[in-house]
Design a protein around this motif. Structure first.
Motif, PDB file in Angstrom:
ATOM      1  N   SER A   1       6.790  10.931   3.366  1.00 46.21           N
ATOM      2  CA  SER A   1       6.713   9.604   2.788  1.00 46.21           C
ATOM      3  C   SER A   1       8.067   8.908   2.868  1.00 46.21           C
ATOM      4  CB  SER A   1       6.222   9.751   1.352  1.00 46.21           C
ATOM      5  OG  SER A   1       6.746   8.770   0.547  1.00 46.21           O
TER       6      SER A   1
ATOM      7  N   LEU B   1       0.859  -1.178   0.000  1.00 51.93           N
ATOM      8  CA  LEU B   1       0.000   0.000   0.000  1.00 51.93           C
ATOM      9  C   LEU B   1       0.897   1.230   0.000  1.00 51.93           C
ATOM     10  CD1 LEU B   1      -3.092  -0.282   2.339  1.00 51.93           C
ATOM     11  CD2 LEU B   1      -2.994  -0.085  -0.126  1.00 51.93           C
ATOM     12  N   PRO B   2       0.519   2.284  -0.730  1.00 51.63           N
ATOM     13  CA  PRO B   2       1.390   3.460  -0.784  1.00 51.63           C
ATOM     14  C   PRO B   2       1.815   3.934   0.602  1.00 51.63           C
ATOM     15  CG  PRO B   2      -0.406   3.710  -2.314  1.00 51.63           C
ATOM     16  CD  PRO B   2      -0.657   2.438  -1.568  1.00 51.63           C
ATOM     17  N   GLY B   3       3.129   4.113   0.755  1.00 52.85           N
ATOM     18  CA  GLY B   3       3.642   4.671   1.999  1.00 52.85           C
ATOM     19  C   GLY B   3       3.594   3.738   3.189  1.00 52.85           C
ATOM     20  N   SER B   4       3.119   2.510   2.970  1.00 54.37           N
ATOM     21  CA  SER B   4       2.925   1.615   4.112  1.00 54.37           C
ATOM     22  C   SER B   4       4.252   1.227   4.749  1.00 54.37           C
ATOM     23  CB  SER B   4       2.202   0.362   3.643  1.00 54.37           C
ATOM     24  OG  SER B   4       2.161  -0.568   4.687  1.00 54.37           O
ATOM     25  N   THR B   5       4.217   1.028   6.071  1.00 54.22           N
ATOM     26  CA  THR B   5       5.424   0.608   6.767  1.00 54.22           C
ATOM     27  C   THR B   5       5.515  -0.920   6.821  1.00 54.22           C
ATOM     28  OG1 THR B   5       4.164   0.857   8.787  1.00 54.22           O
ATOM     29  CG2 THR B   5       5.625   2.636   8.226  1.00 54.22           C
ATOM     30  N   LEU B   6       4.486  -1.604   6.291  1.00 51.83           N
ATOM     31  CA  LEU B   6       4.538  -3.073   6.264  1.00 51.83           C
ATOM     32  C   LEU B   6       5.495  -3.523   5.169  1.00 51.83           C
ATOM     33  CD1 LEU B   6       0.709  -3.702   6.547  1.00 51.83           C
ATOM     34  CD2 LEU B   6       2.419  -3.978   8.343  1.00 51.83           C
ATOM     35  N   PRO B   7       6.094  -4.745   5.316  1.00 49.35           N
ATOM     36  CA  PRO B   7       7.030  -5.185   4.269  1.00 49.35           C
ATOM     37  C   PRO B   7       6.266  -5.459   2.969  1.00 49.35           C
ATOM     38  CG  PRO B   7       6.677  -6.908   5.911  1.00 49.35           C
ATOM     39  CD  PRO B   7       5.981  -5.697   6.421  1.00 49.35           C
TER      40      PRO B   7
ATOM     41  N   ARG C   1      -1.519   3.825   6.335  1.00 50.16           N
ATOM     42  CA  ARG C   1      -0.119   3.511   6.012  1.00 50.16           C
ATOM     43  C   ARG C   1       0.675   3.092   7.248  1.00 50.16           C
ATOM     44  NH1 ARG C   1       1.430   8.393   1.858  1.00 50.16           N
ATOM     45  NH2 ARG C   1      -0.070   7.813   0.268  1.00 50.16           N
TER      46      ARG C   1
ATOM     47  N   PHE D   1       9.260  10.441 -10.323  1.00 53.42           N
ATOM     48  CA  PHE D   1       9.377  11.203  -9.067  1.00 53.42           C
ATOM     49  C   PHE D   1       8.011  11.326  -8.405  1.00 53.42           C
ATOM     50  CE2 PHE D   1       8.637  15.159  -6.875  1.00 53.42           C
ATOM     51  CZ  PHE D   1       9.656  15.187  -5.948  1.00 53.42           C
ATOM     52  N   HIS D   2       7.034  11.669  -9.216  1.00 54.70           N
ATOM     53  CA  HIS D   2       5.686  11.909  -8.718  1.00 54.70           C
ATOM     54  C   HIS D   2       5.125  10.655  -8.037  1.00 54.70           C
ATOM     55  CE1 HIS D   2       1.776  13.766  -8.656  1.00 54.70           C
ATOM     56  NE2 HIS D   2       1.272  12.671  -9.143  1.00 54.70           N
TER      57      HIS D   2
ATOM     58  N   SER E   1       6.829   8.090  -6.902  1.00 49.90           N
ATOM     59  CA  SER E   1       7.633   7.623  -5.788  1.00 49.90           C
ATOM     60  C   SER E   1       7.472   8.516  -4.571  1.00 49.90           C
ATOM     61  CB  SER E   1       9.101   7.559  -6.202  1.00 49.90           C
ATOM     62  OG  SER E   1       9.860   7.117  -5.112  1.00 49.90           O
ATOM     63  N   PHE E   2       7.584   9.822  -4.770  1.00 51.33           N
ATOM     64  CA  PHE E   2       7.653  10.707  -3.617  1.00 51.33           C
ATOM     65  C   PHE E   2       6.336  11.368  -3.275  1.00 51.33           C
ATOM     66  CE2 PHE E   2      12.073  10.471  -4.971  1.00 51.33           C
ATOM     67  CZ  PHE E   2      12.622  10.028  -3.789  1.00 51.33           C
ATOM     68  N   GLU E   3       5.543  11.743  -4.292  1.00 52.73           N
ATOM     69  CA  GLU E   3       4.313  12.448  -3.963  1.00 52.73           C
ATOM     70  C   GLU E   3       3.181  11.466  -3.671  1.00 52.73           C
ATOM     71  OE1 GLU E   3       4.343  15.118  -7.236  1.00 52.73           O
ATOM     72  OE2 GLU E   3       5.324  16.688  -6.072  1.00 52.73           O
ATOM     73  N   LEU E   4       3.167  10.335  -4.387  1.00 54.67           N
ATOM     74  CA  LEU E   4       2.124   9.354  -4.121  1.00 54.67           C
ATOM     75  C   LEU E   4       2.641   8.180  -3.286  1.00 54.67           C
ATOM     76  CD1 LEU E   4       0.334   9.279  -7.597  1.00 54.67           C
ATOM     77  CD2 LEU E   4      -0.110  10.742  -5.633  1.00 54.67           C
ATOM     78  N   SER E   5       3.890   8.251  -2.852  1.00 60.21           N
ATOM     79  CA  SER E   5       4.491   7.214  -1.996  1.00 60.21           C
ATOM     80  C   SER E   5       4.339   5.814  -2.560  1.00 60.21           C
ATOM     81  CB  SER E   5       3.874   7.236  -0.594  1.00 60.21           C
ATOM     82  OG  SER E   5       3.814   8.531  -0.111  1.00 60.21           O
ATOM     83  N   ASP E   6       4.514   5.658  -3.870  1.00 60.77           N
ATOM     84  CA  ASP E   6       4.412   4.334  -4.479  1.00 60.77           C
ATOM     85  C   ASP E   6       5.718   3.991  -5.197  1.00 60.77           C
ATOM     86  OD1 ASP E   6       3.758   2.033  -5.766  1.00 60.77           O
ATOM     87  OD2 ASP E   6       2.121   2.862  -6.953  1.00 60.77           O
TER      88      ASP E   6
ATOM     89  N   TRP F   1       1.476   5.272   9.699  1.00 62.40           N
ATOM     90  CA  TRP F   1       2.370   6.373  10.052  1.00 62.40           C
ATOM     91  C   TRP F   1       1.998   7.030  11.375  1.00 62.40           C
ATOM     92  CZ3 TRP F   1       3.033   9.737   4.983  1.00 62.40           C
ATOM     93  CH2 TRP F   1       3.628   8.940   3.989  1.00 62.40           C
TER      94      TRP F   1
END
Lengths: 315, 453
Positions: free
Chosen positions: B104, A66-72, B130, A275-276, A278-283, B132
């Motif tokens: 993020s 999931l975007p930005g998730s802290t799960l592996p 997420r 970039f968008h 990876s960083f803005e949508l955290s995917d 967080w």
């Protein structure tokens, strides 16, 4: 390095001469280890800065979370690629990236070459001209982008200048038909002077005897350019072409600062989209898949450029 | 919540410095992944607010913020350091546009060097999904009544309190008195009951332009959902998201289409300029080029500082026959579950959101209402509201927060939703067909939301 030779025990007898093969092998070994020592820093950097990131990108591209998730993240094989290839936005991004590069690279090279030739012609104040043309490359790209953004606003100074000669307001960065041209303008304003410097260096390396010989044979300036300058400029030209192509493929700042990939996705080039995502949508997973696509595209195009210029060299 | 927070003229230098800091944060945020398995949502040592004790050894906590610039928040931090000498808050200001990327990078890698960060209220559900955010229900069990209801709702996700709300917001319609006078347009009243309609404002804006105003009507946040959501809502178009868990885009409604047709016409008829980024709109009004400027009360100090600028405020307009709807929501403080300094972070959260009315009392030129109900009372005594040009702003803000304030769509997919809408608003203002822009936004959002369903 010291090479100690082992003497077989002999009382006063001369040591037997060493077979020649061993000596050569030793020398070879010595050379190899010296080479290894000298190459290690460069190789280590290539591994750390180039190879490991590519392996990481492949790893990221075959996982998802999931975007930005802290799960592996989970392993999903090629799912990210199938999702990409079925997305209309992605193909439009690839298309815009290719159109942009097909236009901007030849344009920049031709302009840089023309300027380089012009500024090696013993004009008055050549140094000042060169400095002025190179200056935009010394300004940080972000600064240039902001200034151009203001200049190209529909109510900005460029339109004011056009209006004074009777041309009505142009949309520039806000028009889907003109955004590509506007970004080509900004990128070239920065790039042309930079690449010109390399070509000037290349031109100055061409020995004048060739020109003198050609002149004696009655060749005019155009003929001299085609038959002497271009063939002898091939190496710097190849470098400039490849480096310029790579830098335009990964161009990012003007879109991030001025257009956010718009209007209607017309400036949504792959690098910005990566970039968008990876960083803005955290995917990072979709971004890594896109990155590999971009990498393959670039490798193919650069390989073609090498092939073209090399075959020209051989002929 | 998009509160640009540079009451002083935003100089390029500040921006670049901010960018540099953000990049530095990005870099430092990289490579500290602990690589452990899925997050328990609790940092070690979380304590109930009543049992909090100051540390006996010096502790430094890192706080990444986008709500305020480092200068603006300085007095708050100074007051905190005086009261809690053993805790140092290291504030890292990040420009709003880069904030999401920075968070993020650092939060998804479980960066332990980040303890607290600003949470843009509509993103609460997304951040919670997420992993967080930290569940603060046990730490701060009784916020009800101490902070305003909308803020408390916005800081709650899945029925758990996951952030400490500290600031909410509202909007005003600023108008340039000199330009209106020149065009012979009567000044709009500041009473909530006399709310102007967008139709009337558009007509007056055109009149003002004919009389010499450069622009008739310029929105503060030309491409942001925060300020533009009320347009569709006023015509009954809804928030744009609906269905199960709000994971179905609902943009192809009559309300959205009609309101966006109107928005598009502003730019087509040159009442608003195309291609002016959000960062540059307040300067257009401050320099006297704009007749009407719907914008945040936080621009009050900037506009009041222009001695030559004669302006007034009125209620945020609605469409004729439509509902009165105003933007709201603001910032909360989130606690990184990977933080190793839970207690010190909690003490700072309590200080910001609760202690004696919270942080607002230390900020001399705060123009946005705090979430804390006790703090709100002193907020309305701010110097800026004594300026005759801001007459009526206090009553308006109170009224809007109580009656018309509408939160943004709540969905775990908010980040993608807001991002797509920004581009859609931009495309519409640049002349894209409204129907096709809304339908392409719908398909983009659907594609992005597939992973959440």
């Amino acid at each position: 390095m010291t090479l100690t030779t082992h003497h077989p025990a002999g009382d006063g007898a001369k040591p037997p001469p060493l077979p020649r093969g061993t000596l050569q092998r030793r020398r070879l070994l010595g050379n190899l280890s010296a080479a290894a020592i000298f190459l290690t820093p460069a190789l280590a950097l290539i591994v750390v800065l180039r190879l490991i990131p590519v392996v990481q990108a492949v790893n990221d591209a075959t996982h998802t979370s999931l975007p930005g998730s802290t799960l592996p993240p989970r392993y999903v094989g090629f799912d990210n690629f199938t999702a990409l290839f079925s997305s209309h936005a992605f193909w439009s991004s690839v298309q815009q990236t290719l159109i942009f590069n097909v236009l901007v690279n030849p344009l920049q090279i031709v302009l840089a070459l023309a300027l380089a030739v012009l500024l090696t012609q013993n004009l008055p104040a050549t140094g000042i001209w060169r400095t002025l043309i190179f200056l935009p490359a010394a300004v940080p790209m972000t600064g240039s982008a902001v200034v151009w953004g203001i200049a190209l606003r529909p109510d900005g100074p460029v339109n004011a200048a056009l209006a004074s000669v009777g041309i009505h307001q142009q949309p520039f960065l806000t028009g889907q038909g003109q955004v590509l041209g506007s970004i080509i303008l900004i990128a070239s304003w920065i790039g042309v002077g930079y690449w010109m410097i390399f070509l000037i260096a290349g031109l100055n390396d061409i020995p004048t005897v060739y020109y003198e010989a050609a002149a004696i044979d009655g060749a005019g300036p155009l003929r001299r350019f085609w038959s002497v300058t271009l063939p002898l400029l091939r190496r710097p030209l190849l470098f400039v072409l490849v480096a310029d192509t790579v830098s335009n493929f990964v161009l990012f700042a003007p879109m991030q600062i001025l257009t956010d990939g718009g209007p209607q996705g017309k400036s949504n080039f792959l690098m910005y989209d990566i970039f968008h995502n990876s960083f803005e949508l955290s995917d990072p997973h979709t971004a890594a898949a896109e990155l590999l696509v971009l990498l393959v595209l670039m490798i193919v195009i650069v390989a073609v450029q090498f092939r073209l210029l090399r075959s020209a060299e051989e002929s | 919540m998009k509160l640009p927070v540079l009451p002083r003229p935003a100089r390029a230098a500040t921006k670049l410095a901010g960018g540099a800091i953000a990049v530095a944060l990005l870099v430092t945020g990289c490579g500290s992944g602990s690589g452990s398995s899925g997050g328990s949502q609790q940092p070690a040592g979380l304590t109930s607010a009543d049992a909090l004790k100051d540390p006996t050894e010096p502790v430094t906590i890192n706080y990444a913020g986008a709500a305020y610039s480092a200068d603006d928040i300085k007095p708050v931090l100074e007051a905190f350091h005086k009261e809690h000498p053993n805790i140092t808050v290291n504030y890292q200001a990040v420009p709003f546009d880069q904030f999401n990327s920075v968070l993020s990078t650092r939060l998804s890698r479980k960066d332990t060097t980040l303890d607290l960060y600003d949470v843009d209220m509509p993103r609460t559900d997304a951040y919670q999904a997420r992993g967080w955010l930290t569940d603060l229900s046990k730490a701060f069990p009784d916020l009800a009544g101490k902070v305003d209801k909308t803020s408390l709702d916005a800081a709650t996700s899945d029925g758990k309190l996951v952030a400490m709300p500290f600031q909410t917001s509202s909007q005003l319609l600023y108008y340039n008195k000199s330009l209106l006078k020149k065009a012979g347009i009567p000044f709009p009243s500041a009473k909530p009951a006399d709310r102007p309609t967008w139709e009337a404002v558009t007509a007056d804006a055109k009149k003002a332009q004919q009389a010499g105003a450069k622009y008739g009507l310029v929105f503060d946040q030309v491409n942001r959902y925060y300020q533009l959501q009320p347009l569709a809502e006023s015509l009954g178009g809804g928030s744009g998201a609906g269905g199960d868990k709000n994971l179905t885009p609902e943009l192809e409604t009559a309300g959205w289409e009609k309101s966006m047709d109107w928005y598009s016409s502003l730019f087509k008829d040159k009442i608003s300029p195309r291609g002016v980024p959000v960062a540059q709109t307040p300067d257009l009004f401050a320099s006297g080029q704009v007749a009407f400027f719907p914008g945040g009360p936080w621009w009050g100090p900037k506009f009041a500082a222009e001695s030559k600028l004669d302006f007034g405020v009125a209620a945020y307009p609605s469409f004729k026959g439509g509902k009165a709807v105003t933007p709201t929501g603001g910032w909360s403080l989130g606690l990184n579950p990977a933080s190793k300094k839970a207690v010190a972070s909690e003490i700072f959260m309590k200080f910001m959101g609760l202690d004696n009315g919270g942080f607002a009392q230390y900020m001399p030129s705060l123009a946005v209402p705090p979430s804390n109900t006790a703090g709100t009372a002193s907020f309305y005594d701010e110097k800026i509201f004594k300026d005759p040009r801001m007459a009526g702003a206090v009553e308006l803000t109170k009224y809007e927060l109580a009656h018309t304030a509408t939160l943004r769509a709540r969905t775990t997919g908010y980040v993608e939703f807001e991002d797509t809408l920004s581009k859609t608003y931009e495309d519409i203002s640049n002349g894209a067909s409204v129907k096709s822009a809304l339908s392409s936004a719908t398909s983009t959002i659907n594609q992005a939301w597939a992973k959440y369903r």
